[in-house]
Design a protein around this motif. Structure first.
Motif: not given
Length: 158
Positions: A16-20, A22-31
């Motif tokens: 849900x957070x990634x969908x709202x 996307x910039x957070x999602x990229x960083x989160x996935x990298x981590x």
């Protein structure tokens, strides 16, 4: 380098957070990939994705790497898969033995159609084993993610 697909499990809240955002999602996935993923299912077909897609299509399975899930990043590099979708894919993969896919392996046709990574003619038997290993990894990921009630992030890198 090359074109590859990988999966890492995700909670519904993370999706849900990634969908709202996307910039957070990229960083989160990298981590997630850079950090400690113990206890969190991850894996995938890597560069074998197109060869596996060829076999999945031949077996008329309902899994299409580049069409399933929903776009998180507009550049087409990150997708979300809901827990329900992960569970459905896990059921289908678990019900499909490798042999059902392997009968559709056609290195000559795959070479002619330029199925990525288009190396099928060099070592046909070795590449079939490589695809089998990729399929086992895929089944293992979806099975573990479904058992944990996870969804997934699918990373498409090129």
């Amino acid at each position: 380098m090359g074109v590859s697909i990988s999966f890492i499990s995700a909670t519904p809240q993370e999706l849900d957070r990634a969908e709202s955002d996307p910039s957070w999602a990229g960083e989160f996935i990298y981590e997630l990939y850079d950090g400690d993923t113990v206890g969190r299912p991850h894996g995938g077909p890597d560069k074998a994705w197109a060869g596996l897609q060829f076999l999945l299509d031949g077996a008329e399975m309902n899994l299409e790497f580049l069409m399933d899930g929903y776009v998180i990043r507009e550049d087409g590099t990150l997708f979300g898969w809901s827990p329900e979708h992960v569970q459905a894919v896990a059921r289908e993969l678990n019900a499909t033995p490798w042999e059902r896919l392997a009968v559709h392996y056609d290195p000559e046709r795959m070479t002619k159609e330029e199925v990525y990574p288009n190396m099928w003619r060099f070592n046909p038997e070795g590449e079939l084993t490589w695809l089998e290993d990729g399929y086992e990894d895929l089944v293992g990921f979806f099975d573990a993610a479904a058992k944990g009630s996870y969804g997934a992030f699918m990373n498409f890198s090129f």
